[in-house]
Design an enzyme around this catalytic site. Structure first.
Site, PDB file in Angstrom:
ATOM      1  N   ASN A 165       0.805  -1.201   0.100  1.00 31.04           N
ATOM      2  CA  ASN A 165       0.009   0.039   0.023  1.00 31.04           C
ATOM      3  C   ASN A 165       0.972   1.355   0.039  1.00 31.04           C
ATOM      4  O   ASN A 165       1.546   1.413   0.821  1.00 31.04           O
ATOM      5  CB  ASN A 165      -0.956  -0.104   1.322  1.00 31.04           C
ATOM      6  CG  ASN A 165      -1.792   1.216   1.289  1.00 31.04           C
ATOM      7  OD1 ASN A 165      -2.029   2.111   0.420  1.00 31.04           O
ATOM      8  ND2 ASN A 165      -2.231   1.378   2.730  1.00 31.04           N
ATOM      9  N   HIS A 337      36.403  43.471   0.714  1.00 32.38           N
ATOM     10  CA  HIS A 337      36.538  42.375   1.464  1.00 32.38           C
ATOM     11  C   HIS A 337      36.667  42.895   2.853  1.00 32.38           C
ATOM     12  O   HIS A 337      36.616  44.058   3.382  1.00 32.38           O
ATOM     13  CB  HIS A 337      38.166  41.772   1.321  1.00 32.38           C
ATOM     14  CG  HIS A 337      39.150  42.996   0.931  1.00 32.38           C
ATOM     15  ND1 HIS A 337      39.698  43.012  -0.317  1.00 32.38           N
ATOM     16  CD2 HIS A 337      39.331  44.364   1.163  1.00 32.38           C
ATOM     17  CE1 HIS A 337      40.357  43.973  -0.611  1.00 32.38           C
ATOM     18  NE2 HIS A 337      39.961  44.826   0.268  1.00 32.38           N
ATOM     19  N   TYR A 361      24.591  48.808  16.786  1.00 36.32           N
ATOM     20  CA  TYR A 361      23.816  48.268  17.698  1.00 36.32           C
ATOM     21  C   TYR A 361      24.432  48.791  19.147  1.00 36.32           C
ATOM     22  O   TYR A 361      25.835  48.588  19.410  1.00 36.32           O
ATOM     23  CB  TYR A 361      23.677  46.599  17.944  1.00 36.32           C
ATOM     24  CG  TYR A 361      23.134  46.176  19.073  1.00 36.32           C
ATOM     25  CD1 TYR A 361      21.681  46.329  19.304  1.00 36.32           C
ATOM     26  CD2 TYR A 361      23.745  44.817  20.019  1.00 36.32           C
ATOM     27  CE1 TYR A 361      21.100  45.653  20.384  1.00 36.32           C
ATOM     28  CE2 TYR A 361      22.853  44.325  20.933  1.00 36.32           C
ATOM     29  CZ  TYR A 361      21.740  44.782  21.165  1.00 36.32           C
ATOM     30  OH  TYR A 361      20.932  44.175  22.135  1.00 36.32           O
TER      31      TYR A 361
END
Length: 432
Positions: A165, A337, A361
């Site tokens: 099945n 870079h 931040y």
């Protein structure tokens, strides 16, 4: 009444995944495996239903956020466990009902449509397995399907069968309504098996047909090894389709591409590249070992070893090695870079020197940096946000910029150099 409704069975606990996370939420190429099946279902009909139990509210909210028209049902697992028990309270309101499992993300729409064709009372998906262990066996005599027996309930003779099945069914809905109340839980697991519907249908002289499908497309995901196999298959399909449509890939087996990513025009991906989330890449080159997340890149070259984090818009730009961007909107610039450019907007003609950092931040919240046109930023510069650099500005190497810089200015912020003759010999003599 719609012609076809689809019911996706996704109520299982997924214990073999060895995780608190619901099995159907494990991701394949960026999306939960359940989403892959829902997309296929919507290619067949708009009448789509999902049956849940474990982690019900969480899965429900996740599904409805992407597929708001899905009808969600909760299985009464305490009283009606099993695949047939999952159907007890569903509003069956179509001519045919297609039932598929929520852990089969590789299933193809064409095979599901084939399962829905014809006028038989029940169509059952089957395949002939080289190793049928773990599958329900389709027991037949002279080609006539007699019943389906689950692995754990099969006897020695039944276990020798290799017709199994595949886990998908299409019922005439009126037939399904007749059969469901007749299914009992008289088995070792005390569950209500949908597979018993075949035996009941045959007792009622109903017509049941086995529809052969491809085994690899109906693979169930029961553990993390199977999950990895399925993701590899989907990755190969994604990359094959993209390459046939013009995307050049070098060592494609080393590349990861999210199923939500889009490529436009002539694009090139080098080895070990990862494209994650809903990226759009247009006429660009992504070089070796670069990672792109939920960003839009146009006419640019990125990398090698660059990291483009979410919500970036990059156009006509060169981003070099070891450069990281996050929430950055940049146009016609060069950042060759070793730089971090986060929460910023940089306009055309600007050159970002090696070691430039936007200090975005302060420990409490994020701040933005705005940089105008034709700005030359010297190496090892820190731009402490919030700060704005206007057009045609030169920033001296090694500067820490904390104030806005007016157009046409030179900005320099560093201690005056002092040389002390003879200090080297004196210093090391004292050490000795």
């Amino acid at each position: 009444m719609s012609e076809i409704s689809v019911i996706i069975l996704a109520a299982g606990f997924g214990t073999r995944m060895k995780s608190k996370k619901a099995k159907v939420l494990f991701e394949l190429c960026g999306e939960p495996m359940l989403f892959h099946i829902l997309k296929k279902a919507y290619e067949i009909t708009d009448n789509v239903n999902v049956v849940l139990h474990y982690d019900f509210e969480n899965i429900k909210n996740i599904v409805l956020s992407k597929f708001p028209n899905v009808k969600i049902y909760k299985q009464d697992h305490e009283n009606f466990p099993g695949t047939a028990g999952a159907l007890k309270n569903i509003n069956l309101n179509s001519q045919k009902t297609l039932i598929i499992c929520g852990d089969m993300p590789l299933v193809k729409t064409a095979e599901l449509k084939k399962l829905c064709k014809g006028e038989t009372d029940i169509n059952l998906s089957v395949f002939y397995a080289e190793n049928p262990f773990g599958y329900g066996r389709v027991i037949n005599k002279n080609g006539k399907i007699l019943k389906i027996v689950e692995q754990k309930d099969a006897n020695e003779q039944e276990l020798k069968e290799n017709c199994v099945n595949a886990g998908a069914y299409c019922f005439k809905t009126d037939i399904l309504k007749q059969i469901l109340p007749l299914i009992k839980n008289e088995n070792s697991q005390k569950e209500y098996y949908l597979t018993d519907a075949i035996e009941i249908a045959l007792q009622k002289k109903l017509k049941c047909q086995a529809i052969e499908v491809a085994e690899e497309n109906f693979m169930g995901i029961n553990d993390k090894f199977a999950l990895s196999k399925a993701e590899t298959i989907i990755q190969n399909e994604i990359k094959e389709n993209l390459m046939k449509n013009g995307v050049l890939m070098r060592l494609p087996e080393s590349i990861y591409i999210d199923s939500r990513a889009k490529f436009i025009g002539e694009c090139e991906l080098h080895e070990n590249v990862s494209i994650i989330g809903s990226c759009v890449i247009e006429n660009s080159i992504i070089k070796s070992s670069s990672v792109i997340e939920n960003s839009h890149i146009i006419n640019s070259d990125i990398g090698p070893m660059a990291h483009i984090r979410p919500d970036c818009e990059i156009s006509d730009t060169h981003i070099g090695n070891f450069v990281e961007l996050k929430k950055a909107k940049v146009n016609k610039i060069k950042a060759g870079h070793l730089s971090y450019l986060g929460d910023c907007e940089i306009q055309e003609g600007t050159n970002v020197g090696c070691g430039t950092i936007t200090c975005n931040y302060d420990g409490k919240r994020k701040y933005r940096t705005k940089i105008g046109k034709n700005v030359f930023i010297g190496s090892d510069t820190q731009l402490v946000a919030p700060v704005e650099i206007q057009d045609n500005v030169l920033i001296a190497a090694g500067s820490t910029i904390t104030k806005n810089v007016e157009e046409g200015s030179l900005a320099i912020s560093r201690i005056k150099q002092e040389n002390k003759p003879g200090f080297f010999a004196k210093f090391f003599k004292e050490i000795k």
